[in-house]
Design a protein around this motif. Sequence first.
Motif, PDB file in Angstrom:
ATOM      1  N   ALA A 152      -1.430   7.993  12.679  1.00 43.77           N
ATOM      2  CA  ALA A 152      -2.667   7.318  13.073  1.00 43.77           C
ATOM      3  C   ALA A 152      -2.397   5.845  13.384  1.00 43.77           C
ATOM      4  CB  ALA A 152      -3.715   7.444  11.963  1.00 43.77           C
ATOM      5  N   LEU A 153      -1.539   5.210  12.576  1.00 43.83           N
ATOM      6  CA  LEU A 153      -1.182   3.814  12.819  1.00 43.83           C
ATOM      7  C   LEU A 153      -0.337   3.680  14.086  1.00 43.83           C
ATOM      8  CD1 LEU A 153      -0.344   2.759   9.157  1.00 43.83           C
ATOM      9  CD2 LEU A 153      -2.340   2.067  10.491  1.00 43.83           C
ATOM     10  N   LYS A 154       0.592   4.607  14.267  1.00 43.74           N
ATOM     11  CA  LYS A 154       1.437   4.593  15.462  1.00 43.74           C
ATOM     12  C   LYS A 154       0.580   4.739  16.720  1.00 43.74           C
ATOM     13  CE  LYS A 154       5.454   4.937  17.673  1.00 43.74           C
ATOM     14  NZ  LYS A 154       6.444   3.845  17.722  1.00 43.74           N
ATOM     15  N   THR A 155      -0.416   5.599  16.656  1.00 43.65           N
ATOM     16  CA  THR A 155      -1.299   5.810  17.803  1.00 43.65           C
ATOM     17  C   THR A 155      -2.066   4.546  18.162  1.00 43.65           C
ATOM     18  OG1 THR A 155      -1.553   8.132  17.154  1.00 43.65           O
ATOM     19  CG2 THR A 155      -3.178   7.259  18.697  1.00 43.65           C
ATOM     20  N   GLN A 156      -2.324   3.690  17.175  1.00 43.40           N
ATOM     21  CA  GLN A 156      -3.023   2.425  17.410  1.00 43.40           C
ATOM     22  C   GLN A 156      -2.054   1.278  17.724  1.00 43.40           C
ATOM     23  OE1 GLN A 156      -6.307   2.283  17.727  1.00 43.40           O
ATOM     24  NE2 GLN A 156      -6.270   4.505  17.373  1.00 43.40           N
ATOM     25  N   ASP A 157      -0.821   1.625  18.080  1.00 36.00           N
ATOM     26  CA  ASP A 157       0.189   0.649  18.508  1.00 36.00           C
ATOM     27  C   ASP A 157       0.614  -0.310  17.390  1.00 36.00           C
ATOM     28  OD1 ASP A 157       0.390   1.714  21.004  1.00 36.00           O
ATOM     29  OD2 ASP A 157      -0.898   0.240  21.988  1.00 36.00           O
ATOM     30  N   VAL A 158       0.536   0.117  16.151  1.00 44.19           N
ATOM     31  CA  VAL A 158       1.022  -0.699  15.042  1.00 44.19           C
ATOM     32  C   VAL A 158       2.546  -0.707  15.072  1.00 44.19           C
ATOM     33  CG1 VAL A 158       1.174  -0.891  12.528  1.00 44.19           C
ATOM     34  CG2 VAL A 158      -1.019  -0.319  13.611  1.00 44.19           C
ATOM     35  N   GLU A 159       3.136  -1.886  15.033  1.00 44.04           N
ATOM     36  CA  GLU A 159       4.597  -2.011  15.111  1.00 44.04           C
ATOM     37  C   GLU A 159       5.240  -2.328  13.775  1.00 44.04           C
ATOM     38  OE1 GLU A 159       6.125  -4.383  18.405  1.00 44.04           O
ATOM     39  OE2 GLU A 159       4.076  -4.511  19.193  1.00 44.04           O
ATOM     40  N   TYR A 160       4.509  -3.012  12.881  1.00 38.94           N
ATOM     41  CA  TYR A 160       5.081  -3.452  11.609  1.00 38.94           C
ATOM     42  C   TYR A 160       4.142  -3.064  10.461  1.00 38.94           C
ATOM     43  CZ  TYR A 160       7.494  -6.625  14.860  1.00 38.94           C
ATOM     44  OH  TYR A 160       8.208  -7.153  15.905  1.00 38.94           O
ATOM     45  N   ILE A 161       4.727  -2.690   9.352  1.00 41.53           N
ATOM     46  CA  ILE A 161       3.972  -2.462   8.120  1.00 41.53           C
ATOM     47  C   ILE A 161       4.614  -3.307   7.025  1.00 41.53           C
ATOM     48  CG2 ILE A 161       3.368  -0.809   6.313  1.00 41.53           C
ATOM     49  CD1 ILE A 161       3.185   1.359   8.373  1.00 41.53           C
ATOM     50  N   PHE A 162       3.818  -4.071   6.328  1.00 40.85           N
ATOM     51  CA  PHE A 162       4.287  -4.858   5.189  1.00 40.85           C
ATOM     52  C   PHE A 162       3.684  -4.251   3.928  1.00 40.85           C
ATOM     53  CE2 PHE A 162       4.294  -7.475   8.917  1.00 40.85           C
ATOM     54  CZ  PHE A 162       5.442  -8.253   8.809  1.00 40.85           C
ATOM     55  N   GLY A 163       4.512  -3.984   2.939  1.00 37.97           N
ATOM     56  CA  GLY A 163       3.977  -3.347   1.742  1.00 37.97           C
ATOM     57  C   GLY A 163       4.902  -3.449   0.559  1.00 37.97           C
ATOM     58  N   ILE A 164       4.457  -2.852  -0.537  1.00 34.45           N
ATOM     59  CA  ILE A 164       5.259  -2.791  -1.757  1.00 34.45           C
ATOM     60  C   ILE A 164       5.355  -1.327  -2.150  1.00 34.45           C
ATOM     61  CG2 ILE A 164       5.349  -3.421  -4.197  1.00 34.45           C
ATOM     62  CD1 ILE A 164       3.971  -6.000  -3.500  1.00 34.45           C
ATOM     63  N   VAL A 165       6.576  -0.816  -2.163  1.00 34.64           N
ATOM     64  CA  VAL A 165       6.736   0.614  -2.398  1.00 34.64           C
ATOM     65  C   VAL A 165       6.522   0.975  -3.859  1.00 34.64           C
ATOM     66  CG1 VAL A 165       8.298   0.964  -0.458  1.00 34.64           C
ATOM     67  CG2 VAL A 165       9.229   0.402  -2.708  1.00 34.64           C
ATOM     68  N   GLY A 166       6.269   2.202  -4.033  1.00 37.26           N
ATOM     69  CA  GLY A 166       5.957   2.802  -5.321  1.00 37.26           C
ATOM     70  C   GLY A 166       5.133   4.020  -4.980  1.00 37.26           C
ATOM     71  N   ILE A 167       5.161   5.008  -5.830  1.00 42.90           N
ATOM     72  CA  ILE A 167       4.417   6.229  -5.537  1.00 42.90           C
ATOM     73  C   ILE A 167       2.933   5.888  -5.470  1.00 42.90           C
ATOM     74  CG2 ILE A 167       3.821   8.519  -6.440  1.00 42.90           C
ATOM     75  CD1 ILE A 167       6.612   8.523  -7.731  1.00 42.90           C
ATOM     76  N   PRO A 168       2.207   6.239  -4.403  1.00 50.43           N
ATOM     77  CA  PRO A 168       2.634   7.084  -3.271  1.00 50.43           C
ATOM     78  C   PRO A 168       2.947   6.298  -1.996  1.00 50.43           C
ATOM     79  CG  PRO A 168       0.266   7.011  -3.325  1.00 50.43           C
ATOM     80  CD  PRO A 168       0.735   6.078  -4.417  1.00 50.43           C
ATOM     81  N   VAL A 169       3.086   4.966  -2.100  1.00 43.38           N
ATOM     82  CA  VAL A 169       3.340   4.172  -0.891  1.00 43.38           C
ATOM     83  C   VAL A 169       4.703   4.508  -0.290  1.00 43.38           C
ATOM     84  CG1 VAL A 169       3.566   1.814   0.004  1.00 43.38           C
ATOM     85  CG2 VAL A 169       1.842   2.321  -1.727  1.00 43.38           C
ATOM     86  N   THR A 170       5.659   4.882  -1.113  1.00 42.32           N
ATOM     87  CA  THR A 170       7.003   5.201  -0.631  1.00 42.32           C
ATOM     88  C   THR A 170       6.961   6.243   0.480  1.00 42.32           C
ATOM     89  OG1 THR A 170       7.907   4.742  -2.830  1.00 42.32           O
ATOM     90  CG2 THR A 170       9.283   6.013  -1.317  1.00 42.32           C
ATOM     91  N   GLU A 171       6.169   7.291   0.278  1.00 41.52           N
ATOM     92  CA  GLU A 171       6.093   8.369   1.264  1.00 41.52           C
ATOM     93  C   GLU A 171       5.516   7.881   2.589  1.00 41.52           C
ATOM     94  OE1 GLU A 171       5.251   8.505  -1.838  1.00 41.52           O
ATOM     95  OE2 GLU A 171       6.090  10.306  -2.776  1.00 41.52           O
TER      96      GLU A 171
END
Length: 518
Positions: A23-42
């Motif tokens: 869904a993000l790719k379809t909206q032309d999102v190029e970068y994601i900034f985040g902090i991993v940990g379950i379930p963000v890792t997936e």
Amino acid sequence: MPDSNFAERSEEQMSGAQVIAQALKTQDVEYIFGIVGIPVTEIAIAAQQLGIKYIGMRNEQAVEACRLYTKFSARPSSIEAIPFVIEKVRYLRAVRTSIYGRPGACYVDIPADFVNLQVNVNSIKYMECCMSPPVSMAETSAVRMAASVIRNAKQPLLIIGKGAAYAHAEENIKKLVEQYKLPFLPTPMGKGVVPDNHPNCVGAARSRALQFADVIVLFGARLNWILHFGLPPRYQPDVKFIQVDICAEELGNNVKPAVTLLGDISAVSKQLLEELDKTAWEYPPESKWWKTLREKMKSNEAASKELASKKSLPMNYYTVFYHVQEQLPRDCFVVSEGANTMDIGRTVLQNYLPRHRLDAGTFRTMGVGLGFAIAAAMVAKDRSPGQRVICVEGDSAFGFSGMEVETICRYNLPIILLVVNNNGIYQGFDMNTWKETSKFRDPTAVVPPMCLLPNSHYEQIMTAFGGKGYFVETPEELQKSLRQSLADTTKPSLINIMIEPQATRKAQDFHWLTRSNM
């Protein structure tokens, strides 16, 4: 005979994480900034598989609190609803809401169990990338009225805000400034829409310009604390505001404007140009108002240069920023946060291009600087290799997100961090005073709350992760370390700049005056 391939496709499953990423790719999102940990890792892994760049950060501030400060927040009711929440007219739409009208963050809360839940791939419908924001224009009658007010002004002033930068209004606003000989003042993130070194920039006479202008045109600038809410005694009681803004809710905040121009700032400024062009007119460059502003600019610039030229050690803010400004590339991104560091830095460090300055902004939130710098460096790396990012931090501000230095080194972003270190928040103690104060009593009982540990070696945080660190105490050491850092485009660096702990900004010239005795 049944189509076995169709049957296989109809039974194909995908996870919630994959749905989110697509869904993000379809909206032309190029970068994601985040902090991993379950379930963000997936989600991060799914995004990388689709070619989205994932930047793993270290500092997570206020997750849940985001909902209170965003343009919109939503929680999808099912995995199938995720693309609709991200972009669909019938539902709340995150991407479109973030860029339409006045830009702002949006918050989509994905239940954790959705991320790994499997759904049939054919049950997911993705929406096309949302259209570019529509361009709206002001009412013709309002534009006509605004032009009349400007022509009749005795002491006009343009204030260029970050809304003008976001709207890419630099060409039209520069024409207004130059064609009609109007003085202008940029807000912190409006710097560079018209270059700071432009002869019509009256930033060096800011207080005088605000206090005595009789007509002020606000281009995407809010009358908040940065502009003293537009109220006396910082302004004349009868000053006329012309407010140009994309956001209807912003019009009339704190002060009732003489004219409101609702619309895209680039489009509206073009409307103003066209209306003013109908009658031959320019503001007299030799007027008493211009003479007053130029005299004040000259005296303030002389005072700043005197402070900058002081040879005493430790250095003061003006000495530091004078030597930094001498070496900064004209096209660099400047990121800044802190108390005196940010306030004084924005008056000395010049911006020549629009959208090249980021600071703590309206909410003055500390801890954003390194995140801003990382984002700017990622974009620069992909779109304009070699363009530098200079992050100017107060020592207290650096402490909020200092561990992002590891992020900078992990992605090998050649950011130059300048930590202006006065051993405290606003002011601190030198080492001798610290030792004497805390010699016989617990520091919690006697050390002023604004003091930090003197002579902290913040540069060692950078060297610990493989970058270059410098501890400087003299102008010569500062010049040399900055020159070396700019020359090395392969590694990040941190220059820990020691200044006088009691250093502050120059005295502000502010009086209760009226135009008649100016």
